[in-house]
Design an enzyme around this catalytic site. Structure first.
Site, short mmCIF file in Angstrom:
data_model
loop_
_atom_site.label_atom_id
_atom_site.label_comp_id
_atom_site.label_asym_id
_atom_site.label_seq_id
_atom_site.Cartn_x
_atom_site.Cartn_y
_atom_site.Cartn_z
N GLU A 180 0.82 -1.23 0.00
CA GLU A 180 0.00 0.00 0.00
C GLU A 180 0.85 1.27 0.00
O GLU A 180 0.68 2.16 0.85
CB GLU A 180 -0.96 -0.02 1.19
CG GLU A 180 -1.96 -1.16 1.11
CD GLU A 180 -3.04 -1.12 2.18
OE1 GLU A 180 -2.82 -0.50 3.23
OE2 GLU A 180 -4.12 -1.70 1.97
N GLU A 377 -5.80 -8.48 -0.61
CA GLU A 377 -6.47 -8.19 0.68
C GLU A 377 -7.90 -7.76 0.41
O GLU A 377 -8.13 -6.87 -0.40
CB GLU A 377 -5.78 -7.04 1.43
CG GLU A 377 -4.47 -7.36 2.06
CD GLU A 377 -3.94 -6.18 2.89
OE1 GLU A 377 -4.73 -5.50 3.56
OE2 GLU A 377 -2.72 -5.96 2.84
C1 BG6 Z 1 -4.41 -2.86 4.91
C2 BG6 Z 1 -3.07 -3.33 5.40
O1 BG6 Z 1 -4.39 -1.48 4.95
O2 BG6 Z 1 -5.54 -3.14 5.65
C3 BG6 Z 1 -3.12 -4.39 6.47
O3 BG6 Z 1 -2.25 -3.75 4.36
C4 BG6 Z 1 -4.25 -4.08 7.41
O4 BG6 Z 1 -1.88 -4.46 7.09
C5 BG6 Z 1 -5.56 -4.13 6.65
O5 BG6 Z 1 -4.32 -4.92 8.52
C6 BG6 Z 1 -6.79 -3.90 7.49
O6 BG6 Z 1 -6.65 -2.71 8.20
P1 BG6 Z 1 -6.74 -2.62 9.78
O7 BG6 Z 1 -6.22 -1.29 10.09
O8 BG6 Z 1 -8.18 -2.78 10.10
O9 BG6 Z 1 -5.89 -3.71 10.31
#
Ligand code: BG6
Length: 481
Positions: A180, A377
């Site tokens: 990201e 993701e």
């Molecule tokens: C993404 C990241 O932004 O979102 C992860 O690459 C992160 O590392 C995921 O865990 C979910 O976000 P969060 O802040 O809810 O953990």
């Protein structure tokens, strides 16, 4: 009769985590201190984790224990195998390989740890997908060198990448350079600047100019690493990685549309540079107008071209909305120019739920960059309750995943988008990156730990585990409960 959209036979189903959110063991195996190790926990109501350069005794540091994946990975991999995962994305903690980041020789214990992890994944029939830098650079590089604003980091990162490619190319084919990288578009946020670029800024510095400089250095390093990967093993695939967040205009008012276009240009120029090797025209003009001087070496342009990423990895969680600025400027400031979307629901953490936006963006990325894509993701952070009988009922997570997989199926099956896999976040509960909470759970597997690290650490299968297992088994056709 129109045929129902389907996934291709070789479509890759998987799950994703990041080292610092699961491993724990922050001082074992010769590991150095990473930026993640110095971020105390925050909360849902006061999210962004404050940036501190030292451990404060009265605060919790959840990344220090994670979910103890560092020790429990052999049994966790067995659970992933039972789930049917075909791919598993994790990151290599830079500080396990180069504890300070600027050493000449790698730490052998770190190499041995990841060799065993990747070997076990392969033995379980799971393809490793590996990120080199996922919000966890050595803190030493921040303190001594000023983070990515310093060009010396290009050399340090390239050495780290080369060591990883040389040691693991027989086990890992798919690599990702920077997680990201475009989150730092929100350059008002100390948290994002530190996570993405290791920047800790003084009040008198121009944060936006510094961000552009740091991102440039990172992108050159990513390109240099890509060139090295191909030299070491021509079959390696190295991806750029973006947080894909569509930014819609609030209305059809032409000025709102113009503003949303600028927002998208601002947030995704990193993709232009990493996938095509070129800076877009609007940005060069923007720097001129702002009197920004981004230092580039003579051969940077050639490196960016020769090291263009092989594929685009991206995350997708939510969408955003903007409208024309009151000052009439055709500029985008991610911190101040966003408004609520009246048409979508939000999670408890205020993330706007928008599966249609995923199909929109898949088409947009396909048309813009014409590269293969991997969704690395997508997931739903929520409170979960462990019942007395060991079950966890998470229908909202199933709903979220179902709707997003349907959107992906339409984009792939109906629109012909070149997406070769879907890795959900996350097969197992882990520490939230933005808040440091354990309570913001994403997993299909429940881990019995709370925000302060109390609990048995035992693993339990949520309802979503069996659901995703069937999705994989039926190659995304059976999405019902
Ligand atoms: C993404 C990241 O932004 O979102 C992860 O690459 C992160 O590392 C995921 O865990 C979910 O976000 P969060 O802040 O809810 O953990």
């Amino acid at each position: 009769m129109t045929k129902q959209a389907a996934f291709p036979k070789e479509f890759m189903w998987g799950g994703a985590v990041a080292a610092h959110q699961v491993e724990g063991a922050w001082q074992e195996g010769g590991k150095g201190v990473s930026i993640a190790d110095l971020m105390p926990a925050a909360s849902r109501t006061a999210p962004a984790r404050t940036v501190t350069g030292h451990i404060e005794p009265d605060k919790d540091y959840p990344n220090h224990w994670g979910i103890d994946f560092y020790h429990q990975y052999p049994t966790d991999i067995k659970l992933f195998q039972k789930l049917g995962l075909q791919a598993f994305r994790t990151s290599i903690a830079w500080t396990r390989i180069f504890p300070n980041g600027d050493e000449a020789e790698p730490n052998q214990a770190g190499l041995a740890y990841y060799r065993d992890l990747f070997t076990r994944l392969r033995a379980a029939g799971i393809e490793p997908v590996v990120t080199l830098s996922h919000f966890e650079m050595p803190y030493h590089l921040v303190k001594e060198y000023g983070g990515w604003r310093n060009r010396k980091l290009i050399g340090f990162f390239t050495r780290f990448a080369e060591v990883c490619f040389a040691n693991f190319h027989d086990l890992v084919k798919y690599w990702i350079t920077f997680n990201e990288i475009n989150n730092q578009t929100d350059w008002h946020s100390d948290h994002h600047l530190l996570q993405d670029s290791g920047l800790v800024l003084r009040a008198d510095e121009n944060h936006e100019e510094d961000m552009f400089q740091a991102a440039h250095n990172e992108m050159v390093a990513g390109a240099a690493a890509t060139i090295a990967a191909h030299r070491i093993d021509a079959s390696l695939q190295v991806g750029a990685m973006l947080a894909m967040v569509p930014i819609y205009p609030l209305s059809a008012k032409p000025d709102d549309v113009l503003e949303a276009q600028r927002a998208m240009q601002t947030r995704y120029y990193y993709g232009d540079v990493q996938l095509t090797g070129k800076y877009p025209q609007w940005l060069l003009r923007y720097w001129q107008r702002k009197d920004y001087h981004i230092v580039m070496a003579d051969d940077d342009a050639a490196t960016l071209q020769a090291g263009a990423a092989d594929y685009l990895a991206f995350s997708y969680y939510f969408s955003l909305v903007t409208k024309a600025r009151a000052d009439g400027l055709h500029e985008y400031d991610e911190h101040n120019d966003l408004v609520d979307n009246p048409y979508v629901e939000k999670t408890r953490w205020g993330w706007q739920i928008d599966p249609a936006g995923l199909r929109t963006m898949l088409n947009w990325m396909q048309d813009r960059w014409h590269k293969p894509m991997l969704l690395v993701e997508n997931g739903f952070g929520a409170y979960d309750k462990l019942e007395a009988d060991g079950s966890v009922h998470d229908p909202d997570r199933i709903d979220y995943l179902r709707q997003h997989i349907q959107a992906v199926r339409a984009a792939v099956g109906e629109d012909g988008v070149d997406l070769f896999g879907y890795l959900m976040w996350s097969p197992i509960d882990l520490i939230s990156a933005s808040t440091g909470e354990m309570a913001k759970r994403y997993g299909l597997i429940y881990v019995d730990l709370d925000d302060a690290g109390h609990g048995s650490g035992k693993r339990y299968l949520k309802d979503s585990f069996a659901w995703y297992q069937r999705v994989i088994r039926t190659n995304g056709q059976d999405l019902d409960d």
